[in-house]
Design an enzyme around this catalytic site. Sequence first.
Site, PDB file in Angstrom:
ATOM      1  N   HIS A  94      -5.201  -4.351  -3.903  1.00 16.95           N
ATOM      2  CA  HIS A  94      -6.334  -3.436  -3.943  1.00 16.95           C
ATOM      3  C   HIS A  94      -5.632  -1.835  -3.596  1.00 16.95           C
ATOM      4  O   HIS A  94      -4.826  -1.632  -2.682  1.00 16.95           O
ATOM      5  CB  HIS A  94      -7.261  -3.487  -2.694  1.00 16.95           C
ATOM      6  CG  HIS A  94      -8.573  -2.429  -2.798  1.00 16.95           C
ATOM      7  ND1 HIS A  94      -9.605  -2.707  -3.548  1.00 16.95           N
ATOM      8  CD2 HIS A  94      -8.501  -1.155  -2.071  1.00 16.95           C
ATOM      9  CE1 HIS A  94     -10.368  -1.743  -3.609  1.00 16.95           C
ATOM     10  NE2 HIS A  94     -10.066  -0.589  -2.729  1.00 16.95           N
ATOM     11  N   CYS A  95      -5.695  -1.185  -4.793  1.00 10.02           N
ATOM     12  CA  CYS A  95      -5.068   0.397  -4.879  1.00 10.02           C
ATOM     13  C   CYS A  95      -5.957   1.354  -4.191  1.00 10.02           C
ATOM     14  O   CYS A  95      -7.028   1.657  -4.865  1.00 10.02           O
ATOM     15  CB  CYS A  95      -4.366   0.462  -5.975  1.00 10.02           C
ATOM     16  SG  CYS A  95      -3.711   2.177  -6.195  1.00 10.02           S
ATOM     17  N   PRO A  96      -5.786   2.143  -3.023  1.00 10.54           N
ATOM     18  CA  PRO A  96      -6.547   3.240  -2.701  1.00 10.54           C
ATOM     19  C   PRO A  96      -6.572   4.110  -3.642  1.00 10.54           C
ATOM     20  O   PRO A  96      -7.437   5.144  -3.607  1.00 10.54           O
ATOM     21  CB  PRO A  96      -6.031   3.582  -1.360  1.00 10.54           C
ATOM     22  CG  PRO A  96      -4.649   3.029  -1.395  1.00 10.54           C
ATOM     23  CD  PRO A  96      -4.691   1.791  -2.057  1.00 10.54           C
TER      24      PRO A  96
END
Length: 240
Positions: A94-96
Amino acid sequence: YEISACLVGSEMCIRDRLIAGFTDPGILPRKTEDSRQSGETESPQSTTKPTQKDIQVNGQLLSISFCETCKIWRPPRASHCSFCNNCIQNFDHHCPWIGNCVGKRNYRFFYLFVISVCFNCLYILGITVMHLVLLGKHSDVKGFHAFTYSISHAPVSLALAILAFFSIWSIIGLAGFHSYLICLGRTTYEELKNIWDSPRDSPYYRGCCGNLAHALCPPSYPSALDFRKIISQNDDHYSV
């Protein structure tokens, strides 16, 4: 010319970031109450922890788990994201920075985003340093005074050079790490969990060139979600 090249690089960064952020990464639909009652999908016998079963992928036996949240059997390489609260196909992480998961359907755009940011930072660093050097070289002063002359007459170039210099190292590291993963045919999740002892142990290994071609030129995978479906308030099919 320099401004045009910088604008093109920035446009590529913004475009790939938006595509990666707004593309469905490969969300697997949850089972609805109606489908559970009609028995469309086999439910595990245990209610305390996921039941596992074995399937064959490219001649190798792999274990898949039942997701207690989504009430589905997760296919190989899928994982449940704790941020999005969805099961994602070929889950990477999951890439912020893009505000989205990176998975089967948007990994290529995420990688292109990282690469374009990397080259854009290198270009900005090079062009601003060159601007400061040429400005000092063509001034009437020499030595250290030429440097102070440059930064006093081009403070924006100095600020951009400093910003690019301190940003580029983490970006190069990220780009290098994902290039390494692509060559091995692995995801970030698989690498951190150390699922495969060697690249050839994975049933998805296609060789270095095959892995690059599959990651950068994949087929257009259709979304498993029907975004035009009319749903009721109690339907958890698209709940997040």
